[in-house]
Design a protein around this motif. Structure first.
Motif, PDB file in Angstrom:
ATOM      1  N   TYR A  42     -31.465 -22.458  37.364  1.00  0.00           N
ATOM      2  CA  TYR A  42     -30.678 -21.219  37.817  1.00  0.00           C
ATOM      3  C   TYR A  42     -29.381 -21.944  38.612  1.00  0.00           C
ATOM      4  O   TYR A  42     -29.558 -22.497  39.667  1.00  0.00           O
ATOM      5  N   VAL A  43     -28.352 -21.520  37.618  1.00  0.00           N
ATOM      6  CA  VAL A  43     -27.034 -22.118  38.151  1.00  0.00           C
ATOM      7  C   VAL A  43     -26.339 -21.052  39.153  1.00  0.00           C
ATOM      8  O   VAL A  43     -26.103 -19.889  38.615  1.00  0.00           O
ATOM      9  N   THR A  44     -25.779 -21.416  40.270  1.00  0.00           N
ATOM     10  CA  THR A  44     -25.138 -20.577  40.997  1.00  0.00           C
ATOM     11  C   THR A  44     -24.016 -21.197  41.697  1.00  0.00           C
ATOM     12  O   THR A  44     -23.485 -22.367  41.653  1.00  0.00           O
ATOM     13  N   ALA A  45     -22.925 -20.566  42.186  1.00  0.00           N
ATOM     14  CA  ALA A  45     -21.954 -21.029  43.082  1.00  0.00           C
ATOM     15  C   ALA A  45     -21.448 -19.639  43.959  1.00  0.00           C
ATOM     16  O   ALA A  45     -21.860 -18.650  43.754  1.00  0.00           O
ATOM     17  N   SER A  46     -20.766 -20.102  44.976  1.00  0.00           N
ATOM     18  CA  SER A  46     -20.284 -19.156  46.006  1.00  0.00           C
ATOM     19  C   SER A  46     -19.578 -18.048  45.253  1.00  0.00           C
ATOM     20  O   SER A  46     -18.681 -18.473  44.391  1.00  0.00           O
ATOM     21  N   PRO A  47     -19.327 -16.850  45.741  1.00  0.00           N
ATOM     22  CA  PRO A  47     -18.428 -15.957  45.054  1.00  0.00           C
ATOM     23  C   PRO A  47     -17.012 -16.354  45.045  1.00  0.00           C
ATOM     24  O   PRO A  47     -16.377 -16.212  43.914  1.00  0.00           O
ATOM     25  N   SER A  48     -16.619 -16.950  46.318  1.00  0.00           N
ATOM     26  CA  SER A  48     -15.255 -17.311  46.144  1.00  0.00           C
ATOM     27  C   SER A  48     -14.968 -18.389  45.063  1.00  0.00           C
ATOM     28  O   SER A  48     -13.807 -18.674  44.628  1.00  0.00           O
ATOM     29  N   GLU A  49     -15.831 -19.379  44.924  1.00  0.00           N
ATOM     30  CA  GLU A  49     -15.598 -20.427  43.927  1.00  0.00           C
ATOM     31  C   GLU A  49     -15.704 -19.813  42.706  1.00  0.00           C
ATOM     32  O   GLU A  49     -14.833 -20.210  41.588  1.00  0.00           O
ATOM     33  N   ARG A  50     -16.541 -18.983  42.310  1.00  0.00           N
ATOM     34  CA  ARG A  50     -16.694 -18.400  41.176  1.00  0.00           C
ATOM     35  C   ARG A  50     -15.359 -17.677  40.820  1.00  0.00           C
ATOM     36  O   ARG A  50     -14.888 -17.571  39.423  1.00  0.00           O
ATOM     37  N   ALA A  51     -14.732 -16.958  41.700  1.00  0.00           N
ATOM     38  CA  ALA A  51     -13.540 -15.982  41.577  1.00  0.00           C
ATOM     39  C   ALA A  51     -12.511 -17.030  41.168  1.00  0.00           C
ATOM     40  O   ALA A  51     -11.498 -16.765  40.570  1.00  0.00           O
ATOM     41  N   ARG A  52     -12.522 -18.117  42.010  1.00  0.00           N
ATOM     42  CA  ARG A  52     -11.334 -18.908  41.606  1.00  0.00           C
ATOM     43  C   ARG A  52     -11.229 -19.654  40.074  1.00  0.00           C
ATOM     44  O   ARG A  52     -10.439 -19.676  39.608  1.00  0.00           O
ATOM     45  N   ARG A  53     -12.617 -19.926  39.729  1.00  0.00           N
ATOM     46  CA  ARG A  53     -12.681 -20.483  38.399  1.00  0.00           C
ATOM     47  C   ARG A  53     -12.476 -19.289  37.331  1.00  0.00           C
ATOM     48  O   ARG A  53     -11.609 -19.744  36.267  1.00  0.00           O
ATOM     49  N   ARG A  54     -12.868 -18.331  37.515  1.00  0.00           N
ATOM     50  CA  ARG A  54     -12.741 -17.071  36.498  1.00  0.00           C
ATOM     51  C   ARG A  54     -10.940 -16.750  36.581  1.00  0.00           C
ATOM     52  O   ARG A  54     -10.797 -16.656  35.499  1.00  0.00           O
ATOM     53  N   THR A  55     -10.609 -16.607  37.775  1.00  0.00           N
ATOM     54  CA  THR A  55      -9.068 -16.636  37.856  1.00  0.00           C
ATOM     55  C   THR A  55      -8.214 -17.661  36.912  1.00  0.00           C
ATOM     56  O   THR A  55      -7.291 -17.339  36.063  1.00  0.00           O
ATOM     57  N   ALA A  56      -8.807 -18.889  37.176  1.00  0.00           N
ATOM     58  CA  ALA A  56      -7.903 -19.831  36.333  1.00  0.00           C
ATOM     59  C   ALA A  56      -8.267 -19.878  34.843  1.00  0.00           C
ATOM     60  O   ALA A  56      -7.347 -20.132  34.088  1.00  0.00           O
TER      61      ALA A  56
END
Ligand code: DC
Length: 222
Positions: A140-154
């Motif tokens: 089960y792979v996860t990351a904080s919402p802010s980190e995921r948003a940073r990755r998705r924006t990039a």
């Protein structure tokens, strides 16, 4: 390094990789498949392909019969990641993913995919809980919402899609809520899944962690 080629075992090796959007699960699943000589299926693309078929034919996203027909006819071996990765298709996929009939058709097809050849890595939201409850290894792979948003924006910016961090974060939270709160096969960590939180990890580090988990489980040490 892999302990042994997966093809050496008599029964297909199934690895389930679940997690929220932009957690890194897709990249990890693809790389794990290459590492262990397995096929890979991004099950998110199967939902996206159904959504795209409805959008293309002008069907209503709530039309369960049309969605099930599309779910039966999409080609799992020819899913066009590039064409299916738009924001609009992702949003539509999250909406048709609440339809139990669509989920049942896709889950059966995903299961068949996993048992062919030497096995497969499947990534999605409900692989360890519903599609492959007996998978040999579950992550089960996860990351904080802010980190995921940073990755998705990039990612979106790199594709030339307009993206602002705040809008992407709000969208991810909305999608997480819809995926986690739907009645049919919600996003959830299986009780026997290994948690991999990739917050603050680069992809190489996360990949080494994931390989380590798979090797420990296969060696009977986890
Ligand atoms: O991972 P993704 O963004 O490509 O997935 C698109 C949508 O499909 C997501 O919002 C929820 C749905 N999905 C699902 O319900 N079950 C899966 N196993 C994979 C994706």
């Amino acid at each position: 390094m892999a302990t042994e080629p997966a093809g050496a075992s008599a029964t297909p090796l199934a690895i389930a990789v679940d997690g929220p959007a932009a957690s890194g699960k897709g990249t990890l699943a693809r790389r794990l498949a290459a590492e262990f000589g397995l096929s890979h299926l991004d099950t998110g693309l199967t939902f996206r392909a159904v959504a795209a078929a409805l959008l293309n034919s002008g069907s209503d996203l709530e039309d369960a019969d049309a969605a099930e027909t599309a779910a039966r006819s999409i080609d799992l071996d020819a899913l066009d990641r590039q064409a299916l990765s738009t924001h609009a298709i992702g949003e539509a996929a999250s909406r048709i993913a609440v339809l139990p009939g669509v989920r049942a058709v896709l889950a059966a097809r995903q299961r068949t995919f996993a048992t062919q050849g030497s096995g497969a890595v499947l990534d999605g939201r409900d692989i360890g809980t519903v599609v492959l409850p007996d998978a040999a290894v579950k992550l089960y792979v996860t990351a904080s919402p802010s980190e995921r948003a940073r990755r998705r924006t990039a990612e979106m910016s790199a594709r030339g899609e307009p993206a602002t961090y705040d809008a992407v974060l709000a969208d991810l939270r909305r999608r997480d809520t819809r995926d986690a709160e739907r009645a049919a096969a919600p996003l959830a960590k299986a009780a026997d899944a290994h948690l991999l939180d990739t917050t603050g990890m680069d992809i190489e580090t996360a990949f080494r962690e994931a390989v380590g988990i798979v090797e420990r489980v296969r060696a009977g040490r986890a």
